[in-house]
Design an enzyme around this catalytic site. Structure first.
Site, PDB file in Angstrom:
ATOM      1  N   TYR A 191      47.017  10.858  41.059  1.00  0.00           N
ATOM      2  CA  TYR A 191      47.771  12.092  41.302  1.00  0.00           C
ATOM      3  C   TYR A 191      49.111  11.913  40.617  1.00  0.00           C
ATOM      4  CZ  TYR A 191      44.617  14.004  44.874  1.00  0.00           C
ATOM      5  OH  TYR A 191      43.544  14.549  45.531  1.00  0.00           O
ATOM      6  N   LYS A 218      39.806  15.380  35.975  1.00  0.00           N
ATOM      7  CA  LYS A 218      38.915  15.716  37.095  1.00  0.00           C
ATOM      8  C   LYS A 218      39.306  17.077  37.654  1.00  0.00           C
ATOM      9  CE  LYS A 218      37.557  13.911  41.669  1.00  0.00           C
ATOM     10  NZ  LYS A 218      38.143  14.781  42.679  1.00  0.00           N
ATOM     11  N   HIS A 265      36.582  19.524  43.588  1.00  0.00           N
ATOM     12  CA  HIS A 265      37.236  18.716  44.620  1.00  0.00           C
ATOM     13  C   HIS A 265      36.450  18.785  45.929  1.00  0.00           C
ATOM     14  CE1 HIS A 265      41.423  16.862  45.081  1.00  0.00           C
ATOM     15  NE2 HIS A 265      40.849  16.605  46.230  1.00  0.00           N
TER      16      HIS A 265
HETATM   17  C1  LIG Z   1      37.534  13.374  52.540  1.00  0.00           C
HETATM   18  C2  LIG Z   1      37.709  13.597  51.077  1.00  0.00           C
HETATM   19  C3  LIG Z   1      38.840  13.070  50.454  1.00  0.00           C
HETATM   20  C4  LIG Z   1      39.011  13.265  49.082  1.00  0.00           C
HETATM   21  N1  LIG Z   1      40.092  12.690  48.474  1.00  0.00           N
HETATM   22  C5  LIG Z   1      40.251  12.849  47.140  1.00  0.00           C
HETATM   23  C6  LIG Z   1      41.343  12.213  46.480  1.00  0.00           C
HETATM   24  O1  LIG Z   1      42.136  11.502  47.081  1.00  0.00           O
HETATM   25  N2  LIG Z   1      41.470  12.431  45.145  1.00  0.00           N
HETATM   26  C7  LIG Z   1      40.599  13.219  44.447  1.00  0.00           C
HETATM   27  O2  LIG Z   1      40.759  13.399  43.243  1.00  0.00           O
HETATM   28  N3  LIG Z   1      39.547  13.796  45.053  1.00  0.00           N
HETATM   29  C8  LIG Z   1      39.355  13.630  46.369  1.00  0.00           C
HETATM   30  N4  LIG Z   1      38.273  14.190  46.978  1.00  0.00           N
HETATM   31  C9  LIG Z   1      37.256  14.906  46.168  1.00  0.00           C
HETATM   32  C10 LIG Z   1      36.154  13.954  45.703  1.00  0.00           C
HETATM   33  O3  LIG Z   1      36.635  13.085  44.712  1.00  0.00           O
HETATM   34  C11 LIG Z   1      34.949  14.702  45.101  1.00  0.00           C
HETATM   35  O4  LIG Z   1      35.420  15.608  44.130  1.00  0.00           O
HETATM   36  C12 LIG Z   1      34.114  15.436  46.146  1.00  0.00           C
HETATM   37  O5  LIG Z   1      34.090  14.738  47.366  1.00  0.00           O
HETATM   38  C13 LIG Z   1      32.706  15.618  45.646  1.00  0.00           C
HETATM   39  O6  LIG Z   1      31.967  16.400  46.519  1.00  0.00           O
HETATM   40  P1  LIG Z   1      30.964  15.808  47.632  1.00  0.00           P
HETATM   41  O7  LIG Z   1      31.814  15.357  48.748  1.00  0.00           O
HETATM   42  O8  LIG Z   1      30.125  16.994  47.978  1.00  0.00           O
HETATM   43  O9  LIG Z   1      30.172  14.694  46.986  1.00  0.00           O
HETATM   44  C14 LIG Z   1      38.062  14.029  48.333  1.00  0.00           C
HETATM   45  C15 LIG Z   1      36.940  14.538  48.983  1.00  0.00           C
HETATM   46  C16 LIG Z   1      36.751  14.327  50.324  1.00  0.00           C
HETATM   47  C17 LIG Z   1      35.518  14.879  50.986  1.00  0.00           C
END
Ligand SMILES: Cc1cc2nc3c(=O)[nH]c(=O)nc-3n(C[C@H](O)[C@H](O)[C@H](O)COP(=O)(O)O)c2cc1C
Length: 375
Positions: free
Chosen positions: A132, A239, A263
């Protein structure tokens, strides 16, 4: 109990019983009405297989690579914040799970284990760092330097979060990190980047929303990406791209890879589910950088669809958290094994034996609207 889980859904159901409300809601929620959250999973169902038969599928090779790093199968761990709410060792468990199966792991900026702890505890894991961009560029640069020093092979820069999406349940819960945990990457910072509200109910609304508003740079633009390229030789993956137009801009900026992602439907609700956004990005990029996908992957068939439509690899978020919550490292590893094995079965039933073949046989995966329009 975790031993009885035979599919990702089983892990999800069991995890929901094990996690407390603050953590469970944070992990599972999407933004506002959660339209895209549901569609991220259901959209896969409208993509259909057109299998080949009478192909020799005795031996199947699932190997792929991400920017030259070989992985045993094209399913890696997406960056998710605060894994220690799910298991004692959190991100270290996740990294160990990836390492034990020779696939890759992405550490979140907002992890509850530090950049260095992953390297010390799981030195061999193929790892990338999710960045980030902070308002304070010295904080950002410091993270980049630590990722470089600690063997991370690329920066995955999240570009869909100039501010945090509205997540109703986190607002209701006044989501906060439990008081025994910290955002470990900022533990030694003298600045306020570790100022994440701790202890449930300490924040006015979602503690994370307040944190992002005060510290993350909402003026993030291509200029910052170009700046990152001047300060590091690590390849950059962006991303959070969902359209052909944005993909072309990424190619113009010589980006090494694009992660098609919304995300996990936690930012802008109403955007396309990622599997429906993937084909336009793949077409626009036309081989000029690698393309990956995350969002809604829940079984090996979903993986096969994304790979057949042009993703070099997929990343999974929530399924890993469910695995951690059920059985720590073993649970996360089981989730990956299940996805890997289902993907292998799907490849065989499609009559292909390699990733190259999966991506080159014409119309092996096709949207059902196209099949129906031919009738
Ligand atoms: C609880 C949680 C925390 C996440 N934290 C981040 C993060 O810190 N940075 C980020 O780029 N994406 C974050 N994401 C998004 C994930 O990298 C990813 O894009 C997403 O979980 C993919 O979808 P899925 O949960 O259906 O597999 C987060 C997702 C979840 C569910």
């Amino acid at each position: 109990m975790a031993d009885k889980c035979i599919c990702v859904k089983d892990f999800e159901i069991l995890a929901a019983k094990r996690l407390d409300k603050n953590a469970l809601d944070y992990y599972k929620s999407g933004a506002t009405d959660e339209q895209t959250l549901k569609e991220n999973c259901t959209a896969f169902k409208s993509w259909r297989f057109q299998p080949q038969v009478l192909r020799d599928v005795l031996n199947v090779n699932m190997e792929s690579s991400v920017l030259g790093s070989k992985i045993a199968f094209p399913i890696c761990i997406a960056p998710t914040a605060m894994n220690k709410m799910a298991s004692h060792d959190g991100e270290i468990d996740s990294a160990k799970a990836a390492n034990s199966l020779s696939t890759g792991f992405v550490l979140s900026s907002w992890a509850t284990s530090s950049i260095e702890e992953i390297t010390t505890n799981v030195p061999d894991v193929i790892r990338w760092f999710q960045l980030y961009v902070y308002k304070d560029k010295t904080v950002t640069e410091n993270l980049v330097r630590r990722a470089e020093r600690n063997g991370y092979r690329a920066l995955i820069v999240t570009v869909d979060t100039p501010l945090l999406g509205k997540r109703y349940q986190d607002t209701r819960n006044k989501f906060a990190l439990p008081s025994n945990l910290t955002l470990k990457n900022f533990e030694n910072e003298t600045t306020k980047e570790d100022g994440f509200p701790k202890g449930v109910k300490s924040a006015r609304e979602s503690g994370l929303a307040e944190y992002v508003a005060s510290l993350i740079d909402p003026s993030l633009s291509w200029e910052d990406i170009d700046w990152l390229k001047t300060i590091t030789d690590l390849p950059i993956i962006v991303k959070g791209i969902l359209t052909a137009e944005m993909a072309l801009e990424a190619v113009d900026h010589n980006i090494a890879g694009i992660l098609v992602s919304n995300h996990g439907a936690r930012q802008l609700d109403g955007v396309l589910p990622t599997i429906n956004a993937l084909p336009q990005v793949v077409k626009a990029v036309d081989g000029r950088c690698e393309v990956y996908l995350d969002g809604g992957i829940r079984n090996g068939g979903d993986v096969a669809k994304a790979i057949a439509l042009g993703a070099k690899a997929v990343f999974v978020g929530r399924p890993i958290l469910w695995g951690l919550a059920c059985d720590g490292k073993r649970g996360a590893q089981r989730v990956l094994e299940i996805l890997r094995d289902e993907f292998g079965v799907t490849m065989k039933l499609l009559g292909v034996t390699s990733i190259v073949e999966l991506q080159s046989v014409h119309d092996l995966v096709i949207h059902e609207s196209r099949i129906l329009s031919r009738l």
